[in-house]
Enzyme design. Sequence first.
Site, PDB file in Angstrom:
ATOM      1  N   ASN A   1       0.723  -1.131   0.077  1.00 51.96           N
ATOM      2  CA  ASN A   1       0.146   0.111  -0.134  1.00 51.96           C
ATOM      3  C   ASN A   1       0.894   1.189  -0.110  1.00 51.96           C
ATOM      4  O   ASN A   1       1.614   1.337  -0.940  1.00 51.96           O
ATOM      5  CB  ASN A   1      -1.081  -0.035   0.949  1.00 51.96           C
ATOM      6  N   ASP A   2       0.583   2.178   0.923  1.00 57.71           N
ATOM      7  CA  ASP A   2       1.249   3.421   0.802  1.00 57.71           C
ATOM      8  C   ASP A   2       2.620   3.465   0.345  1.00 57.71           C
ATOM      9  O   ASP A   2       3.532   2.715   1.180  1.00 57.71           O
ATOM     10  CB  ASP A   2       1.095   4.472   2.095  1.00 57.71           C
TER      11      ASP A   2
ATOM     12  N   GLU B   1      -5.669  10.653   7.075  1.00 60.23           N
ATOM     13  CA  GLU B   1      -4.431  10.076   6.930  1.00 60.23           C
ATOM     14  C   GLU B   1      -3.518  10.511   5.979  1.00 60.23           C
ATOM     15  O   GLU B   1      -3.908  11.332   5.250  1.00 60.23           O
ATOM     16  CB  GLU B   1      -4.815   8.464   6.283  1.00 60.23           C
TER      17      GLU B   1
HETATM   18  C1  FRU Z   1      -3.399   4.452   4.655  1.00 53.44           C
HETATM   19  C2  FRU Z   1      -2.894   3.526   5.878  1.00 53.44           C
HETATM   20  C3  FRU Z   1      -2.090   4.675   6.995  1.00 53.44           C
HETATM   21  C4  FRU Z   1      -1.401   3.642   7.678  1.00 53.44           C
HETATM   22  C5  FRU Z   1      -1.044   2.638   6.740  1.00 53.44           C
HETATM   23  C6  FRU Z   1      -1.036   1.013   7.164  1.00 53.44           C
HETATM   24  O1  FRU Z   1      -3.371   3.455   3.607  1.00 53.44           O
HETATM   25  O2  FRU Z   1      -4.045   3.293   6.398  1.00 53.44           O
HETATM   26  O3  FRU Z   1      -2.944   5.411   7.559  1.00 53.44           O
HETATM   27  O4  FRU Z   1      -0.040   4.017   8.179  1.00 53.44           O
HETATM   28  O5  FRU Z   1      -2.023   2.701   5.725  1.00 53.44           O
HETATM   29  O6  FRU Z   1      -0.759   0.081   6.099  1.00 53.44           O
END
Ligand code: FRU
Length: 484
Positions: A42-43, A220
């Site tokens: 993800n991020d 976020e």
């Molecule tokens: C955003 C998020 C962040 C968190 C991460 C966890 O996509 O939810 O807020 O740190 O992903 O993987």
Amino acid sequence: MSEKDQQLRALALEEIEKYKQKVEADPYRQSFHHMPPVGLLNDPNGFIQWKGTYHLFYQWMPFDTGHGAKFWGHYTSEDFVNWTHEKAALTPSEWFDKNGVYSGSAVSHDGLLYLFYTGNVKDEQGNRETYQCLAVSEDGIHFEKKGVVVHLPAGYTAHFRDPKVWKKADHWYMVIGAQSENMEGKAVLLRSSNLYDWELLGSITGSNEEQLGDFGYMWECPDVFELNGKDILIVSPQGLEEEGMNYANTYQSGYFAGILDYAHPKFNHGPFRELDRGFEFYAPQTTLDEKGRRILVGWMGVPDQYEQAHPTIENQWVHCLTIPRELTWNGEQIIQKPVEELKEMRGPVLLHSSITIENDQKAIRGVEGKPIELNLEFDKVEDQFAIELFQHASLSYKEGILTLSRPHLEDKKKTEFRRVKLEDGLKNLHLFIDHSSLEVFVNEGKEVFTSRVFPQPDEERILFTSLGTTTFSIEQWKLNGFNF
Ligand code: FRU
């Protein structure tokens, strides 16, 4: 390196080996987008150019194609085209990050690379705890965890995370994505003079503050930076209702522009504007590189938005990052353009300098396949114009509105849409098409659509349709992709 850390690393390597063949044989593997070797990405995290090298970390779940106790995966590059997949930078090995080394950022100080991240912890009852943590590296590859530097302050729930750190004058600042005890999304500012001791300054803006009404229950991945004299806050709010063509995804990502008063502290800003109009875009992060460019990378995914319907899941991986984009401010809004280094991926150009289509659908000689880059410059769009990609997705323009459509990821019989109004009509479309994604830069980067698309892998056709007369030029480059 703790025993737990070694164990987790060994297990992750085993998982990579176990699924390597399956993952690599997937026709939807991308050629110029960062992907996990197995599991879920993800991020983007810790994006920085440090001692000349670009470091791009990412949230990584090696053991599953769902979310969970995240690692930080790690790519490096000198030039945005040749990439090295390094070993994982951080694993969820300690009491303060055992349920996930969550998102965060990087800064350089005194020759060392500092990573700030959120340690996600669940207690025995499953209640969430959150710790903002630091890890430091001398070589950019091995990171020593220094533990917790910020504890949860009063007034916020444990949804308090994603530290982004930067320097301004004599101080370091950290912005954190937060949820107040009243369930309002907030951006919270802290200050430090040594990167270890942090003082809480408070919320700089958020849901139900000053200019903003109700604006979501959680914010976020905030990011604060200056762009041509404006202060920008990028943030990913959760809980916005769909409003006309806006906020169509499950969660949003966009920015406020204004002035950050560091002394009070307060961010006086204008309205929220989405950074991207496509189906998959979230949690972007920027860095300022050594050339002075502000560069953004996002996650090409959205949490809770039918992630399990992605067809790559059956091959044990899911999601990728966006291509890096350079940001500038045109006096009114952020402009996004792919970084110029990506031109290095191009093969020879195919140019058709003047094409006219009148009440017809046509293929254009040589324009087909993937991965490719297309650039269309319009002289005239009389009525309607559309590009149909691989009998799958389509991009169509009519009465000032640009629409991207694709088969619904979950319910394939339905079509889903994302739209934007183009104030100056359709002038230009710049498309980056990979095996399973599409990034469309519209009107020199005033709008962007980023989406995963999953056409039949061997389907190469691209068709152009016009009602009335459309006249345009088109350039196409076959792309060599990244060297991973
Ligand atoms: C955003 C998020 C962040 C968190 C991460 C966890 O996509 O939810 O807020 O740190 O992903 O993987």
